[in-house]
Each structure stands twice: as structure tokens, then as C-alpha cells.
Design a protein around this motif. Structure first.
Motif, PDB file in Angstrom:
ATOM      1  N   THR A  73     -61.781 -37.473 -44.239  1.00  0.00           N
ATOM      2  CA  THR A  73     -61.997 -36.816 -43.248  1.00  0.00           C
ATOM      3  C   THR A  73     -61.548 -36.880 -42.050  1.00  0.00           C
ATOM      4  O   THR A  73     -60.887 -35.668 -40.104  1.00  0.00           O
ATOM      5  N   LYS A  74     -60.715 -38.327 -41.561  1.00  0.00           N
ATOM      6  CA  LYS A  74     -60.155 -38.623 -40.132  1.00  0.00           C
ATOM      7  C   LYS A  74     -58.564 -37.792 -40.370  1.00  0.00           C
ATOM      8  O   LYS A  74     -57.696 -38.472 -41.384  1.00  0.00           O
ATOM      9  N   ILE A  75     -58.404 -37.550 -39.245  1.00  0.00           N
ATOM     10  CA  ILE A  75     -57.077 -37.065 -39.159  1.00  0.00           C
ATOM     11  C   ILE A  75     -56.159 -37.802 -38.321  1.00  0.00           C
ATOM     12  O   ILE A  75     -57.601 -37.157 -37.080  1.00  0.00           O
ATOM     13  N   TYR A  76     -55.369 -37.594 -37.540  1.00  0.00           N
ATOM     14  CA  TYR A  76     -54.747 -37.925 -36.888  1.00  0.00           C
ATOM     15  C   TYR A  76     -53.784 -37.220 -36.513  1.00  0.00           C
ATOM     16  O   TYR A  76     -52.891 -36.570 -37.315  1.00  0.00           O
ATOM     17  N   TYR A  77     -54.003 -36.249 -34.948  1.00  0.00           N
ATOM     18  CA  TYR A  77     -52.987 -35.596 -34.422  1.00  0.00           C
ATOM     19  C   TYR A  77     -51.409 -36.074 -33.780  1.00  0.00           C
ATOM     20  O   TYR A  77     -52.196 -37.290 -32.644  1.00  0.00           O
ATOM     21  N   ARG A  78     -50.540 -35.117 -33.388  1.00  0.00           N
ATOM     22  CA  ARG A  78     -49.777 -35.830 -32.254  1.00  0.00           C
ATOM     23  C   ARG A  78     -49.115 -34.006 -32.105  1.00  0.00           C
ATOM     24  O   ARG A  78     -49.107 -33.133 -33.142  1.00  0.00           O
ATOM     25  N   HIS A  79     -48.172 -34.045 -31.087  1.00  0.00           N
ATOM     26  CA  HIS A  79     -48.191 -32.718 -30.897  1.00  0.00           C
ATOM     27  C   HIS A  79     -46.672 -33.111 -30.441  1.00  0.00           C
ATOM     28  O   HIS A  79     -45.829 -33.738 -29.510  1.00  0.00           O
ATOM     29  N   SER A  80     -45.655 -31.848 -30.561  1.00  0.00           N
ATOM     30  CA  SER A  80     -43.944 -32.473 -30.288  1.00  0.00           C
ATOM     31  C   SER A  80     -44.034 -32.103 -29.194  1.00  0.00           C
ATOM     32  O   SER A  80     -42.212 -31.676 -28.497  1.00  0.00           O
ATOM     33  N   ASN A  81     -44.423 -31.394 -28.367  1.00  0.00           N
ATOM     34  CA  ASN A  81     -44.623 -30.455 -27.318  1.00  0.00           C
ATOM     35  C   ASN A  81     -43.727 -29.260 -27.396  1.00  0.00           C
ATOM     36  O   ASN A  81     -43.068 -28.723 -25.999  1.00  0.00           O
ATOM     37  N   TYR A  82     -43.663 -28.807 -28.276  1.00  0.00           N
ATOM     38  CA  TYR A  82     -42.986 -27.386 -28.638  1.00  0.00           C
ATOM     39  C   TYR A  82     -44.172 -26.718 -29.024  1.00  0.00           C
ATOM     40  O   TYR A  82     -44.772 -26.680 -29.658  1.00  0.00           O
ATOM     41  N   PRO A  83     -43.912 -25.092 -28.577  1.00  0.00           N
ATOM     42  CA  PRO A  83     -45.028 -23.917 -28.942  1.00  0.00           C
ATOM     43  C   PRO A  83     -45.062 -24.207 -30.981  1.00  0.00           C
ATOM     44  O   PRO A  83     -43.694 -24.567 -31.572  1.00  0.00           O
ATOM     45  N   LEU A  86     -47.671 -29.012 -33.252  1.00  0.00           N
ATOM     46  CA  LEU A  86     -48.658 -30.021 -34.112  1.00  0.00           C
ATOM     47  C   LEU A  86     -48.905 -30.267 -35.205  1.00  0.00           C
ATOM     48  O   LEU A  86     -48.222 -29.512 -36.069  1.00  0.00           O
ATOM     49  N   LYS A  87     -48.927 -31.272 -35.645  1.00  0.00           N
ATOM     50  CA  LYS A  87     -48.725 -32.571 -36.162  1.00  0.00           C
ATOM     51  C   LYS A  87     -50.016 -32.790 -37.150  1.00  0.00           C
ATOM     52  O   LYS A  87     -50.704 -33.079 -35.576  1.00  0.00           O
ATOM     53  N   ALA A  88     -50.339 -32.889 -37.897  1.00  0.00           N
ATOM     54  CA  ALA A  88     -51.731 -33.555 -38.525  1.00  0.00           C
ATOM     55  C   ALA A  88     -51.279 -34.458 -39.911  1.00  0.00           C
ATOM     56  O   ALA A  88     -50.683 -34.436 -40.836  1.00  0.00           O
ATOM     57  N   ILE A  89     -51.780 -35.504 -40.017  1.00  0.00           N
ATOM     58  CA  ILE A  89     -52.118 -36.984 -41.093  1.00  0.00           C
ATOM     59  C   ILE A  89     -53.489 -36.949 -41.310  1.00  0.00           C
ATOM     60  O   ILE A  89     -54.205 -36.990 -40.772  1.00  0.00           O
ATOM     61  N   SER A  90     -53.692 -36.980 -42.667  1.00  0.00           N
ATOM     62  CA  SER A  90     -54.933 -37.816 -42.739  1.00  0.00           C
ATOM     63  C   SER A  90     -54.864 -39.147 -42.898  1.00  0.00           C
ATOM     64  O   SER A  90     -53.906 -39.338 -42.579  1.00  0.00           O
ATOM     65  N   LEU A  91     -56.128 -39.746 -42.573  1.00  0.00           N
ATOM     66  CA  LEU A  91     -55.963 -41.224 -42.600  1.00  0.00           C
ATOM     67  C   LEU A  91     -55.287 -42.048 -43.654  1.00  0.00           C
ATOM     68  O   LEU A  91     -54.633 -42.830 -44.379  1.00  0.00           O
ATOM     69  N   ARG A  92     -55.398 -41.285 -44.664  1.00  0.00           N
ATOM     70  CA  ARG A  92     -54.714 -41.806 -46.818  1.00  0.00           C
ATOM     71  C   ARG A  92     -53.804 -41.681 -46.402  1.00  0.00           C
ATOM     72  O   ARG A  92     -52.345 -42.702 -46.667  1.00  0.00           O
ATOM     73  N   ASP A  93     -52.744 -40.528 -45.771  1.00  0.00           N
ATOM     74  CA  ASP A  93     -51.059 -40.085 -45.584  1.00  0.00           C
ATOM     75  C   ASP A  93     -51.281 -41.188 -44.867  1.00  0.00           C
ATOM     76  O   ASP A  93     -49.574 -41.657 -44.976  1.00  0.00           O
ATOM     77  N   GLN A  94     -51.929 -41.134 -43.436  1.00  0.00           N
ATOM     78  CA  GLN A  94     -50.922 -42.685 -42.799  1.00  0.00           C
ATOM     79  C   GLN A  94     -50.848 -43.888 -43.281  1.00  0.00           C
ATOM     80  O   GLN A  94     -50.118 -45.327 -42.858  1.00  0.00           O
ATOM     81  N   LEU A  95     -52.671 -43.980 -43.922  1.00  0.00           N
ATOM     82  CA  LEU A  95     -52.339 -45.696 -44.229  1.00  0.00           C
ATOM     83  C   LEU A  95     -51.133 -45.891 -45.111  1.00  0.00           C
ATOM     84  O   LEU A  95     -50.503 -47.170 -45.377  1.00  0.00           O
ATOM     85  N   GLN A  96     -51.004 -44.466 -45.906  1.00  0.00           N
ATOM     86  CA  GLN A  96     -49.388 -45.001 -47.530  1.00  0.00           C
ATOM     87  C   GLN A  96     -48.198 -45.120 -46.399  1.00  0.00           C
ATOM     88  O   GLN A  96     -46.927 -46.029 -46.767  1.00  0.00           O
ATOM     89  N   LYS A  97     -47.934 -44.331 -45.210  1.00  0.00           N
ATOM     90  CA  LYS A  97     -46.685 -44.179 -44.986  1.00  0.00           C
ATOM     91  C   LYS A  97     -46.352 -45.712 -43.457  1.00  0.00           C
ATOM     92  O   LYS A  97     -45.826 -45.893 -43.413  1.00  0.00           O
TER      93      LYS A  97
END
Length: 143
Positions: A73-83, A86-97
Motif C-alpha cells: 500500500t505504501k507508494i513512493y512517487y517522483r516526477h521527471s518534470n516532463y509531461p 510521474l514514476k511510482a514504486i511500491s515499498l516492497r520494490d524500493q526495499l529490494q532495489k
């Protein structure tokens, strides 16, 4: 009637190196503890607006105790400032990477968002395993 003065430290305070083991700890409580040490609130000479904190080395970032439901359920967002950037990654994937980014993001949310906070977050060193390159600084373990 006595006038009480606010204590302001003169000179540059000395910084120590602290070692925090993240094994089996919850993310929020760990981040609160780390932010406390980074700001220097554990010292009797704490002065707001002054970099009083210590360097914090966090090891075993992969072994955080996080509930299974929170991993999806926890999602981390970041944006490249291009149209459409928007990038999203879950907590599980962020912990692995990148497990160090999970702790860094949680601690950053608890620091002041100004020049001082940016200086403080640089004192945070996070490593996924128990190995770290700061043995020469002799960090003292924190409970």
C-alpha cells in the motif's frame, strides 16, 4: 522579576559518529530516533537553527520490520518534470532495489525543509547490510 535568557552555543559543536542497527525495528520509530540524533536534540546544549547533530550510520536497512500489507500500500512517487513523467514504486520494490532510500525518505520527512535540513540529511549514511566504510570514525553503537 528575573529575566530568563535563551541558551545559544558559541563556537562549532563537536560531532560524534553513531551506529544504528535497523534489524527488527519499525520504519517510523527508527526514523524518529535518527532525526533526533541528526538534529542534536539528545545533547544538553541543543540550540534550534544550529547544526548540533551527529553523524548517523545505519546498517541492516534490508531487515526493517514492516507489516506485509504496508509493503504493497505504501507508494513512493517522483516526477521527471516532463509531461507524463510521474514514476511510482511500491515499498516492497524500493526495499529490494534501494533500501537506503526508504530510510532516507522517512528521516527527511522529519527534518526541517530548509538549508539546515539539507545539511543535516548529508550526515545520514545508510547501508543495506552490516558492512560500512566508516570504521575509521569509530561510530559508537546506539541502542
Amino acid at each position: 522579576m528575573a529575566v530568563e535568557k535563551t541558551f545559544v552555543l558559541k563556537g562549532k559543536p563537536e560531532s560524534q559518529w553513531l551506529l544504528v542497527d535497523a534489524t527488527g525495528k519499525g520504519l517510523g520509530r527508527l526514523a524518529t530516533q535518527i532525526a533526533h540524533y541528526l538534529m542534536g536534540k539528545h545533547k544538553p546544549t541543543y540550540t534550534p537553527g544550529v547544526d548540533m547533530g551527529d553523524y548517523v550510520v545505519v546498517i541492516n536497512a534490508l531487515q526493517l520490520d514492516i507489516p506485509k500489507e504496508r509493503l504493497t500500500t505504501k507508494i513512493y512517487y517522483r516526477h521527471s518534470n516532463y509531461p507524463g513523467g510521474l514514476k511510482a514504486i511500491s515499498l516492497r520494490d524500493q526495499l529490494q532495489k534501494h533500501p537506503e532510500r526508504v530510510i532516507r525518505a522517512a528521516v527527511w520527512g522529519m527534518l526541517p525543509h530548509n538549508k539546515l535540513g539539507r545539511r543535516l540529511i548529508e550526515k545520514l549514511k545508510v547501508y543495506p547490510g552490516s558492512e560500512h566504510p566508516h570504521a575509521a570514525q569509530k561510530p559508537t553503537p546506539v541502542a
